[in-house]
Design a protein around this motif. Structure first.
Motif, PDB file in Angstrom:
ATOM      1  N   PRO A  39       0.822  -1.218   0.000  1.00 37.52           N
ATOM      2  CA  PRO A  39       0.000   0.000   0.000  1.00 37.52           C
ATOM      3  C   PRO A  39       0.856   1.269   0.000  1.00 37.52           C
ATOM      4  N   GLY A  40       0.511   2.179  -0.904  1.00 30.94           N
ATOM      5  CA  GLY A  40       1.204   3.457  -0.978  1.00 30.94           C
ATOM      6  C   GLY A  40       2.551   3.409  -1.666  1.00 30.94           C
ATOM      7  N   ASP A  41       2.965   2.246  -2.168  1.00 27.37           N
ATOM      8  CA  ASP A  41       4.275   2.096  -2.827  1.00 27.37           C
ATOM      9  C   ASP A  41       4.093   2.232  -4.339  1.00 27.37           C
ATOM     10  N   GLU A  42       4.378   3.418  -4.859  1.00 29.32           N
ATOM     11  CA  GLU A  42       4.200   3.650  -6.295  1.00 29.32           C
ATOM     12  C   GLU A  42       5.176   2.823  -7.128  1.00 29.32           C
ATOM     13  N   GLU A  43       6.352   2.577  -6.595  1.00 29.30           N
ATOM     14  CA  GLU A  43       7.332   1.752  -7.315  1.00 29.30           C
ATOM     15  C   GLU A  43       6.797   0.332  -7.507  1.00 29.30           C
ATOM     16  N   ALA A  44       6.147  -0.210  -6.471  1.00 29.71           N
ATOM     17  CA  ALA A  44       5.567  -1.549  -6.577  1.00 29.71           C
ATOM     18  C   ALA A  44       4.434  -1.573  -7.592  1.00 29.71           C
ATOM     19  N   VAL A  45       3.605  -0.520  -7.588  1.00 27.80           N
ATOM     20  CA  VAL A  45       2.515  -0.445  -8.563  1.00 27.80           C
ATOM     21  C   VAL A  45       3.070  -0.422  -9.989  1.00 27.80           C
ATOM     22  N   ALA A  46       4.149   0.357 -10.189  1.00 31.79           N
ATOM     23  CA  ALA A  46       4.759   0.441 -11.516  1.00 31.79           C
ATOM     24  C   ALA A  46       5.298  -0.926 -11.947  1.00 31.79           C
ATOM     25  N   ARG A  47       5.945  -1.625 -10.998  1.00 29.89           N
ATOM     26  CA  ARG A  47       6.454  -2.971 -11.305  1.00 29.89           C
ATOM     27  C   ARG A  47       5.315  -3.934 -11.644  1.00 29.89           C
ATOM     28  N   PHE A  48       4.234  -3.806 -10.886  1.00 30.74           N
ATOM     29  CA  PHE A  48       3.065  -4.657 -11.101  1.00 30.74           C
ATOM     30  C   PHE A  48       2.487  -4.426 -12.505  1.00 30.74           C
ATOM     31  N   LYS A  49       2.352  -3.166 -12.903  1.00 31.21           N
ATOM     32  CA  LYS A  49       1.828  -2.842 -14.225  1.00 31.21           C
ATOM     33  C   LYS A  49       2.784  -3.310 -15.321  1.00 31.21           C
ATOM     34  N   GLU A  50       4.081  -3.131 -15.091  1.00 26.84           N
ATOM     35  CA  GLU A  50       5.079  -3.540 -16.083  1.00 26.84           C
ATOM     36  C   GLU A  50       5.030  -5.042 -16.331  1.00 26.84           C
ATOM     37  N   ALA A  51       4.930  -5.813 -15.248  1.00 24.28           N
ATOM     38  CA  ALA A  51       4.853  -7.272 -15.383  1.00 24.28           C
ATOM     39  C   ALA A  51       3.556  -7.677 -16.073  1.00 24.28           C
ATOM     40  N   SER A  52       2.467  -6.989 -15.761  1.00 28.48           N
ATOM     41  CA  SER A  52       1.180  -7.306 -16.390  1.00 28.48           C
ATOM     42  C   SER A  52       1.213  -7.002 -17.882  1.00 28.48           C
ATOM     43  N   GLU A  53       1.878  -5.922 -18.252  1.00 26.81           N
ATOM     44  CA  GLU A  53       2.028  -5.574 -19.668  1.00 26.81           C
ATOM     45  C   GLU A  53       2.804  -6.665 -20.396  1.00 26.81           C
ATOM     46  N   ALA A  54       3.892  -7.130 -19.779  1.00 26.97           N
ATOM     47  CA  ALA A  54       4.695  -8.187 -20.385  1.00 26.97           C
ATOM     48  C   ALA A  54       3.898  -9.479 -20.520  1.00 26.97           C
ATOM     49  N   PHE A  55       3.143  -9.810 -19.475  1.00 25.42           N
ATOM     50  CA  PHE A  55       2.351 -11.038 -19.521  1.00 25.42           C
ATOM     51  C   PHE A  55       1.233 -10.950 -20.557  1.00 25.42           C
ATOM     52  N   ASP A  56       0.634  -9.769 -20.699  1.00 27.00           N
ATOM     53  CA  ASP A  56      -0.430  -9.574 -21.691  1.00 27.00           C
ATOM     54  C   ASP A  56       0.063  -9.922 -23.089  1.00 27.00           C
ATOM     55  N   VAL A  57       1.301  -9.581 -23.402  1.00 22.22           N
ATOM     56  CA  VAL A  57       1.858  -9.848 -24.733  1.00 22.22           C
ATOM     57  C   VAL A  57       2.334 -11.292 -24.850  1.00 22.22           C
ATOM     58  N   LEU A  58       3.115 -11.753 -23.893  1.00 24.53           N
ATOM     59  CA  LEU A  58       3.750 -13.075 -24.015  1.00 24.53           C
ATOM     60  C   LEU A  58       2.779 -14.226 -23.787  1.00 24.53           C
ATOM     61  N   SER A  59       1.632 -13.975 -23.164  1.00 26.64           N
ATOM     62  CA  SER A  59       0.656 -15.048 -22.951  1.00 26.64           C
ATOM     63  C   SER A  59      -0.292 -15.205 -24.140  1.00 26.64           C
ATOM     64  N   ASP A  60      -0.218 -14.292 -25.094  1.00 29.49           N
ATOM     65  CA  ASP A  60      -1.061 -14.341 -26.290  1.00 29.49           C
ATOM     66  C   ASP A  60      -0.182 -14.752 -27.471  1.00 29.49           C
ATOM     67  N   GLU A  61      -0.501 -15.879 -28.123  1.00 27.19           N
ATOM     68  CA  GLU A  61       0.353 -16.407 -29.192  1.00 27.19           C
ATOM     69  C   GLU A  61       0.555 -15.403 -30.316  1.00 27.19           C
ATOM     70  N   THR A  62      -0.513 -14.718 -30.706  1.00 27.69           N
ATOM     71  CA  THR A  62      -0.419 -13.755 -31.807  1.00 27.69           C
ATOM     72  C   THR A  62       0.465 -12.579 -31.435  1.00 27.69           C
ATOM     73  N   LYS A  63       0.225 -11.997 -30.250  1.00 25.09           N
ATOM     74  CA  LYS A  63       1.023 -10.847 -29.821  1.00 25.09           C
ATOM     75  C   LYS A  63       2.488 -11.256 -29.615  1.00 25.09           C
ATOM     76  N   ARG A  64       2.683 -12.452 -29.048  1.00 25.30           N
ATOM     77  CA  ARG A  64       4.055 -12.894 -28.786  1.00 25.30           C
ATOM     78  C   ARG A  64       4.833 -13.077 -30.085  1.00 25.30           C
ATOM     79  N   ALA A  65       4.182 -13.623 -31.120  1.00 20.57           N
ATOM     80  CA  ALA A  65       4.855 -13.819 -32.414  1.00 20.57           C
ATOM     81  C   ALA A  65       5.251 -12.473 -33.018  1.00 20.57           C
ATOM     82  N   ARG A  66       4.360 -11.476 -32.902  1.00 21.84           N
ATOM     83  CA  ARG A  66       4.684 -10.151 -33.439  1.00 21.84           C
ATOM     84  C   ARG A  66       5.809  -9.502 -32.634  1.00 21.84           C
ATOM     85  N   TYR A  67       5.792  -9.695 -31.310  1.00 22.82           N
ATOM     86  CA  TYR A  67       6.837  -9.121 -30.476  1.00 22.82           C
ATOM     87  C   TYR A  67       8.185  -9.755 -30.784  1.00 22.82           C
TER      88      TYR A  67
END
Length: 379
Positions: A39-67
């Motif tokens: 709670p209140g840790d903006e750095e942790a929130v940024a890390r959380f969003k960054e990891a979610s962005e990476a997972f959004d791409v790499l967990s989707d076969e189409t997006k991962r192939a384009r990446y």
């Protein structure tokens, strides 16, 4: 956090990691940096969003192939590269990933039952001229649309979904294991918080129906085979008010009888006669924009290449710099000649023998020296 960090590096997995390994790595990072745990840790929130962005791409076969092929540019504007506007987008998109975390925020968006619609993929074939100038195509797509009868609710008109009796409308149930409590998706309503007692007869309670729609796609000039266009929001309708998916259009450019393509450059092989190569000639060579006057210099050698700037294809991303046209000269040798042609060629051969013989002897003398003596062949 910079959105340009390598997605595999962010999740700490190899580039050939399996889907299960990617999901496991994301769960570990998401648990560590979850906002409710920091709670209140903006750095942790940024890390959380960054990891979610990476997972959004790499967990989707189409997006991962384009990446994998184009890097961050290949997924820009398609859900990756900053596609999450707030934490609710993440919890809505990856609700099942957070099962068992025990955090209240894991269920923020799932109570409404809203889910993003599936993305679709189709293929368009064009010719080289269309690829050079750009074109439009009509796409006929079969996709799930919101049911008109129940307006997407899944319930028969005149009735309404009822609060799930198992979870009390929360979409989550809590299980106690000793001193620990675990939240999981409600098995009765699957996280919706509501159940449908009287389903819509037209969509059988799903809230969506299959329909064919026609959409127009603009194909930019300079596009090449293997490239992909993304039509945002043209995929399937979301569930219970969720956002639509996207439509990905794979491009295939047919081969051309006169040109070979190398990126934005074009290669044209131009056949000429022996006499044209020796004496020079004025030729008309093809380009994608019409004929071009071309001067063949006297003494041009077979296989020589002349580069003509700006006669190739434009860059599909910027539309600025055009590639070049490479003109390769090929001297044609006729399989058959007329009597008069043969007579002239034999006369030419005699002249060549007298004129070129010293050079030929020099060559065969070098061959003789190379092999250490032996019979000297001058023919």
């Amino acid at each position: 956090m910079s959105s340009q960090r390598d997605y595999y590096e962010i999740l700490g997995v190899a580039r050939d990691a399996s889907a299960a390994e990617i999901k496991k790595a994301y769960r570990k990072i998401a648990l560590k940096y979850h906002p409710d745990r920091n709670p209140g840790d903006e750095e942790a929130v940024a890390r959380f969003k960054e990891a979610s962005e990476a997972f959004d791409v790499l967990s989707d076969e189409t997006k991962r192939a384009r990446y994998d092929r184009y890097g961050h540019a290949g997924v820009s504007g398609s859900g990756g590269a900053g596609g999450f506007h707030d934490l609710n987008d993440i919890f809505s998109g990856f609700g099942d990933i957070f099962e068992g975390f025990g955090f209240a925020s894991s269920g923020r968006s799932s109570r409404s039952g809203a889910r993003r619609g599936a993305s679709l993929q189709t293929r368009v074939e064009i010719d080289l001229v269309e690829a050079a100038t750009g074109c439009t195509r009509e796409l006929h797509i079969s996709r799930r649309e919101t049911c008109d009868t129940c307006d997407g609710s899944g319930a028969r008109p005149g009735s309404r979904p009822v609060t799930c009796s198992t979870c009390g409308g929360h979409g989550r149930v809590v299980r106690s294991q000793g001193f620990f409590q675990m939240q999981t998706t409600c098995p009765a309503c699957r996280g919706d918080g509501q159940t449908i007692a009287d389903p819509c007869p037209d969509c059988s309670g799903s809230g969506r129906q299959m329909r064919e729609v026609v959409r127009e796609v603009k194909i930019p000039a300079g596009i090449d085979s293997g490239m992909q266009l993304c039509l945002r929001g043209e995929g399937e309708a979301g569930v219970k008010g969720g956002p639509r998916g996207d439509l990905y259009v794979d491009i295939e450019v047919r081969s051309h009888p006169l040109f070979e393509r190398d990126g934005q450059d074009l290669l044209c092989r131009v056949p000429v006669t022996y006499s044209q190569a020796v004496l020079g000639a004025e030729l008309h060579i093809p380009t994608l924009n019409g004929r071009l006057d071309f001067t063949l210099e006297p003494g041009t050698q077979p296989g020589s290449v002349t580069r003509i700037p700006g006669k190739g294809l434009p860059d599909p991303r910027s539309g600025d710099r055009r590639g070049d046209l490479l003109v390769e000269i090929q001297v044609e040798v006729p399989r058959k000649v007329s009597g008069r042609q043969e007579e002239l060629l034999r006369e030419l051969a005699e002249l060549e023998a007298a004129d070129v013989m010293p050079h030929r002897k020099s060559f065969f003398e070098q061959v003789k020296e190379f092999f250490g003596g032996g019979e000297d062949h001058d023919e």
